[in-house]
Design an enzyme around this catalytic site. Structure first.
Site, PDB file in Angstrom:
ATOM      1  N   HIS A  91       0.828  -1.173   0.001  1.00 20.42           N
ATOM      2  CA  HIS A  91       0.037   0.019  -0.057  1.00 20.42           C
ATOM      3  C   HIS A  91       0.914   1.304  -0.145  1.00 20.42           C
ATOM      4  O   HIS A  91       1.783   1.272   0.625  1.00 20.42           O
ATOM      5  CB  HIS A  91      -0.894  -0.150   1.152  1.00 20.42           C
ATOM      6  N   ASP A 125       1.204   3.992   1.487  1.00 18.62           N
ATOM      7  CA  ASP A 125       1.388   4.703   2.641  1.00 18.62           C
ATOM      8  C   ASP A 125       2.429   3.703   3.298  1.00 18.62           C
ATOM      9  O   ASP A 125       3.326   4.107   4.088  1.00 18.62           O
ATOM     10  CB  ASP A 125       0.182   5.136   3.598  1.00 18.62           C
ATOM     11  N   LYS A 126       2.332   2.479   3.330  1.00 16.45           N
ATOM     12  CA  LYS A 126       3.053   1.702   3.984  1.00 16.45           C
ATOM     13  C   LYS A 126       4.308   1.224   3.444  1.00 16.45           C
ATOM     14  O   LYS A 126       5.383   1.024   3.907  1.00 16.45           O
ATOM     15  CB  LYS A 126       2.262   0.072   3.912  1.00 16.45           C
ATOM     16  N   GLU A 186      10.514  10.996   7.628  1.00 20.40           N
ATOM     17  CA  GLU A 186       9.053  11.051   6.891  1.00 20.40           C
ATOM     18  C   GLU A 186       9.507  10.589   5.156  1.00 20.40           C
ATOM     19  O   GLU A 186      10.669  11.041   4.811  1.00 20.40           O
ATOM     20  CB  GLU A 186       8.427  12.294   6.796  1.00 20.40           C
ATOM     21  N   GLU A 188      14.632  14.928  10.510  1.00 19.31           N
ATOM     22  CA  GLU A 188      15.677  15.421  11.446  1.00 19.31           C
ATOM     23  C   GLU A 188      16.447  14.077  11.513  1.00 19.31           C
ATOM     24  O   GLU A 188      15.860  12.995  12.239  1.00 19.31           O
ATOM     25  CB  GLU A 188      15.278  16.168  12.344  1.00 19.31           C
ATOM     26  N   LYS A 195      -5.768  -4.471   0.280  1.00 22.25           N
ATOM     27  CA  LYS A 195      -6.437  -4.003   1.645  1.00 22.25           C
ATOM     28  C   LYS A 195      -7.410  -5.040   1.884  1.00 22.25           C
ATOM     29  O   LYS A 195      -7.942  -5.983   1.096  1.00 22.25           O
ATOM     30  CB  LYS A 195      -7.078  -2.685   1.196  1.00 22.25           C
ATOM     31  N   PHE A 206      -8.136  -4.142 -10.676  1.00 24.57           N
ATOM     32  CA  PHE A 206      -7.120  -3.547  -9.736  1.00 24.57           C
ATOM     33  C   PHE A 206      -5.702  -3.740 -10.167  1.00 24.57           C
ATOM     34  O   PHE A 206      -5.176  -4.723  -9.495  1.00 24.57           O
ATOM     35  CB  PHE A 206      -7.337  -4.011  -8.280  1.00 24.57           C
ATOM     36  N   ASP A 257      -1.659   5.889  -6.450  1.00 30.57           N
ATOM     37  CA  ASP A 257      -2.024   6.768  -5.472  1.00 30.57           C
ATOM     38  C   ASP A 257      -0.838   7.191  -4.495  1.00 30.57           C
ATOM     39  O   ASP A 257      -0.126   6.176  -4.322  1.00 30.57           O
ATOM     40  CB  ASP A 257      -3.012   5.945  -4.641  1.00 30.57           C
ATOM     41  N   ALA A 258      -0.787   8.570  -4.296  1.00 31.62           N
ATOM     42  CA  ALA A 258       0.470   8.732  -3.526  1.00 31.62           C
ATOM     43  C   ALA A 258       0.247   8.396  -2.101  1.00 31.62           C
ATOM     44  O   ALA A 258      -0.810   7.959  -1.408  1.00 31.62           O
ATOM     45  CB  ALA A 258       0.622  10.313  -3.470  1.00 31.62           C
ATOM     46  N   ARG A 287       0.058   7.841   7.777  1.00 37.17           N
ATOM     47  CA  ARG A 287      -1.185   7.753   7.562  1.00 37.17           C
ATOM     48  C   ARG A 287      -2.092   6.617   7.931  1.00 37.17           C
ATOM     49  O   ARG A 287      -3.307   6.710   7.835  1.00 37.17           O
ATOM     50  CB  ARG A 287      -1.368   8.100   6.157  1.00 37.17           C
ATOM     51  N   LYS A 288      -1.414   5.497   8.675  1.00 41.77           N
ATOM     52  CA  LYS A 288      -2.257   4.421   8.623  1.00 41.77           C
ATOM     53  C   LYS A 288      -1.979   3.812  10.190  1.00 41.77           C
ATOM     54  O   LYS A 288      -1.798   2.749  10.506  1.00 41.77           O
ATOM     55  CB  LYS A 288      -1.724   3.075   7.702  1.00 41.77           C
ATOM     56  N   LYS A 342      10.502   6.809  13.614  1.00 36.10           N
ATOM     57  CA  LYS A 342      10.856   7.621  14.838  1.00 36.10           C
ATOM     58  C   LYS A 342      11.932   6.576  15.875  1.00 36.10           C
ATOM     59  O   LYS A 342      11.553   5.620  15.909  1.00 36.10           O
ATOM     60  CB  LYS A 342       9.794   8.093  15.620  1.00 36.10           C
ATOM     61  N   LYS A 346      11.489   8.934  20.901  1.00 34.77           N
ATOM     62  CA  LYS A 346      10.052   9.701  20.666  1.00 34.77           C
ATOM     63  C   LYS A 346       8.871   8.727  21.435  1.00 34.77           C
ATOM     64  O   LYS A 346       8.690   7.669  20.769  1.00 34.77           O
ATOM     65  CB  LYS A 346       9.948   9.799  19.118  1.00 34.77           C
ATOM     66  N   ASP A 400       5.835   8.884  21.298  1.00 37.12           N
ATOM     67  CA  ASP A 400       4.682   8.535  20.258  1.00 37.12           C
ATOM     68  C   ASP A 400       4.902   7.062  20.118  1.00 37.12           C
ATOM     69  O   ASP A 400       4.103   6.185  19.888  1.00 37.12           O
ATOM     70  CB  ASP A 400       5.050   9.379  18.873  1.00 37.12           C
TER      71      ASP A 400
END
Length: 393
Positions: A16, A18-19, A44, A57, A167, A231, A239-240, A245-246, A266, A270, A272
């Protein structure tokens, strides 16, 4: 809450868009940790047709910075992209990594009381329940399992019909708070141009049989496979994609709250990432100890401050001990500073690329420290402390 309901979670494959970006970010992170475990990394990625941009960074060896292009290509190759509009061999790669902010570094490195501070403010949640052997919500666990089995066969050459992008979505029926069956499943998978819709459905049905509990049949009219009917064009060509985002796919599929911070790219200063892992570790051990059927942990941090500013435990009426008492005991047993979490869960190892798809939770703990937050090594002590025997996993 009603006695019966439906609940749905989705997963996406490593191909995918994003992945792909999550994998690139975590591959670069692993490279830094392999060379220098004290590296600071926040990477990123953006991916689109024949292009990847890497930004963020870092503080670590220049040798890794010089190898970014090679790392990106290897990640894309391993995922399986060699199609015309996104080919690991000739995709354009732009590197915009730069040095970490000195203001952030000062707070993280020095903190107060001589210990490293948290890399940012924020809230993190951990969750566990008895719906599956992995102590995960069943919808997200089954959605991951479907795609993971498909990807394993694709990458082993047993299913060359499939492309990397896919998906899944699983809707379960609940009665009395427990999952009792399947209501609907959606699977969309990239495929070769000459493969028919009928053949794709036939193949997917085989993976559902392997991934879902025995006897849990999907009603024929509630199984949707490639609902658009085709597909072929997939991945960043279609798709960008962006890192991070997931976040619901990465965690509990919507069955528990999310603090909003993404994980991939990260380093473990971090919170997060590291505190979300710690919260899962604590919640899972509470459930494994038999102290609750469901447990949710919230941690909150301030940038530059080592200790969490708050720890909150919720057992949804299933707890056998008081939640405040349980929270106090967990803080005694596990040091929840960034350094304490790293040391407890071996988070300075280069273990992160493997987390970038199919969920960060509900996986087996590995000998090299991978998925160490899935261990239940606190359960016996917790059960002993509160007078309960350890529940069988």
């Amino acid at each position: 809450m009603a006695d019966t309901w439906l609940f749905t979670s989705e997963s996406v494959s490593e191909g995918h868009p994003d992945k792909v970006c999550d994998r690139i970010s975590d591959t670069i992170l692993d490279a830094y940790l392999r060379e220098a475990p004290d590296s600071r990394v926040a990477v990123e990625a953006l991916a689109t047709t024949n292009h990847v941009t890497v930004a963020g960074e870092v503080r670590g060896p220049d040798s890794v910075l010089r190898s970014v292009e090679e790392l990106v290509r290897e990640a894309i190759r391993d995922i399986g992209y060699s199609q015309l509009g996104f080919d690991w061999k000739d995709v354009e790669i732009v590197n915009r990594l730069h040095a970490q902010s000195g203001d952030i570094a000062q707070g993280v490195d020095e903190g107060d009381k001589g210990e490293e501070g948290a890399g940012d403010q924020g809230i993190m949640f951990g969750y566990a329940c008895r719906e599956t052997d992995e102590l995960m919500p069943a919808p997200i666990q089954f959605a991951h399992r479907i795609l993971r089995l498909m990807a394993e066969d694709r990458k082993a050459g047993r299913r060359p019909e499939f492309g990397p992008d896919a998906k899944s979505q699983v809707t379960l029926k609940y009665e009395g708070g427990k999952p009792v069956g399947i209501d609907a499943v959606v699977v969309s998978t990239q495929h070769d141009e000459d493969v028919t819709q009928e053949r794709v459905r036939e193949l997917v049905e085989g993976y559902l049989a392997a991934a879902l509990p025995e006897g849990w049949q999907v009603p024929a009219d509630r199984l949707l496979v490639n609902p658009t009917g085709r597909f072929v064009l997939g991945g960043p060509e279609g798709d960008a994609g962006l890192t991070g985002r997931k976040i619901i796919v990465d965690t509990y599929g919507g069955a528990a709250p999310h603090g909003g911070g993404a994980f991939s790219g990260k380093d473990p200063t971090k919170v997060d990432r590291s505190a979300a892992y710690a919260a899962r570790y604590l919640a899972k051990n509470v459930v494994a100890a038999g102290l609750a059927e469901r447990c949710q942990i919230q941690l909150a941090y301030a940038i530059g401050v080592p200790e969490p500013v708050a720890v909150y435990v919720e057992t949804f009426g299933t707890g056998k001990v008081g939640e405040a008492e349980l929270g106090s005991k967990l803080r005694e047993m596990v040091r929840l500073t960034p350094r304490g979490i790293r040391e407890r869960l071996d988070l300075l190892n280069p273990i992160y690329a493997r987390t970038a798809a199919y969920g960060h939770f509900g996986r087996a703990a590995q000998e090299d420290g991978g998925f160490a937050w899935e261990r239940t090594d606190l359960a016996a002590d917790l059960a002993r402390e509160f007078g309960h025997s350890v529940a069988a996993e």
